[in-house]
Write an enzyme that holds these catalytic residues in place. Structure first.
Site, PDB file in Angstrom:
ATOM      1  N   CYS A  92      -3.331  -6.100  -6.618  1.00 23.18           N
ATOM      2  CA  CYS A  92      -2.525  -5.300  -7.546  1.00 23.18           C
ATOM      3  C   CYS A  92      -3.032  -3.871  -7.617  1.00 23.18           C
ATOM      4  O   CYS A  92      -2.246  -2.929  -7.718  1.00 23.18           O
ATOM      5  CB  CYS A  92      -2.508  -5.962  -8.921  1.00 23.18           C
ATOM      6  SG  CYS A  92      -1.761  -7.614  -8.864  1.00 23.18           S
ATOM      7  N   THR A  93      -4.329  -3.693  -7.546  1.00 22.55           N
ATOM      8  CA  THR A  93      -4.911  -2.357  -7.519  1.00 22.55           C
ATOM      9  C   THR A  93      -4.471  -1.633  -6.250  1.00 22.55           C
ATOM     10  O   THR A  93      -4.010  -0.481  -6.300  1.00 22.55           O
ATOM     11  CB  THR A  93      -6.447  -2.428  -7.610  1.00 22.55           C
ATOM     12  OG1 THR A  93      -6.798  -3.022  -8.870  1.00 22.55           O
ATOM     13  CG2 THR A  93      -7.083  -1.057  -7.493  1.00 22.55           C
TER      14      THR A  93
END
Length: 156
Positions: free
Chosen positions: A46-47
């Protein structure tokens, strides 16, 4: 792109987002809106995905497109994540899964040998009339943002 008769209209919705703002789908001034759903703030995939959208942000803006990330995380978590990554776009908080359910992104997934219910990484492009023009489900982060950018660059 499909002809306008075959496009699915997305029901209008609103949701809390970072910077003390409220997202409202209809009435957006952009040519198109990109909504990308991701499982959780501060996790590796997600980062990476948020950074990729951040790094391509100017190109999306130049194409007349707004970007919003959505997860079930709280606004507090989103504010911290947004600041940490210096994201130029807002993050939508969906703790009750209302928006996730509207887009049917809640799925049973395998994590560490266990079956869990979570957000399937997905991206949707919605035109200025609130019609779904493209969707990606089960997204692989590596080349995804470039695919989305190429698609929106060719929107009428």
């Amino acid at each position: 792109m499909a002809d306008s008769q075959s496009l699915v209209s997305i029901p209008d919705f609103s949701a809390a987002m970072t910077s003390g703002k409220t997202f409202q789908l209809l009435g957006r001034p952009a040519k198109a809106t990109v909504l990308f759903f991701y499982p959780k703030d501060n996790t590796p995939g997600c980062t990476t995905e948020n950074i990729a959208f951040r790094d391509a942000y100017a190109q999306f803006v130049a194409a007349g497109v707004e970007i919003y990330g959505i997860s079930r995380d709280s606004l507090r978590s989103h504010e911290s994540f947004k600041a940490k990554l210096e994201l130029p776009f807002e993050l939508i908080s969906d703790p009750d899964e209302a928006v996730c359910l509207l887009f049917n992104v809640m799925k049973m997934k395998q994590m560490y040998g266990k079956t869990v219910r979570g957000v399937e990484r997905s991206t949707f492009v919605i035109d200025a009339q609130g019609r779904l023009v493209k969707e990606w489900r089960g997204v692989k982060v590596a080349t995804h943002v470039q695919e989305v950018l190429e698609f929106v660059a060719h929107l009428n």
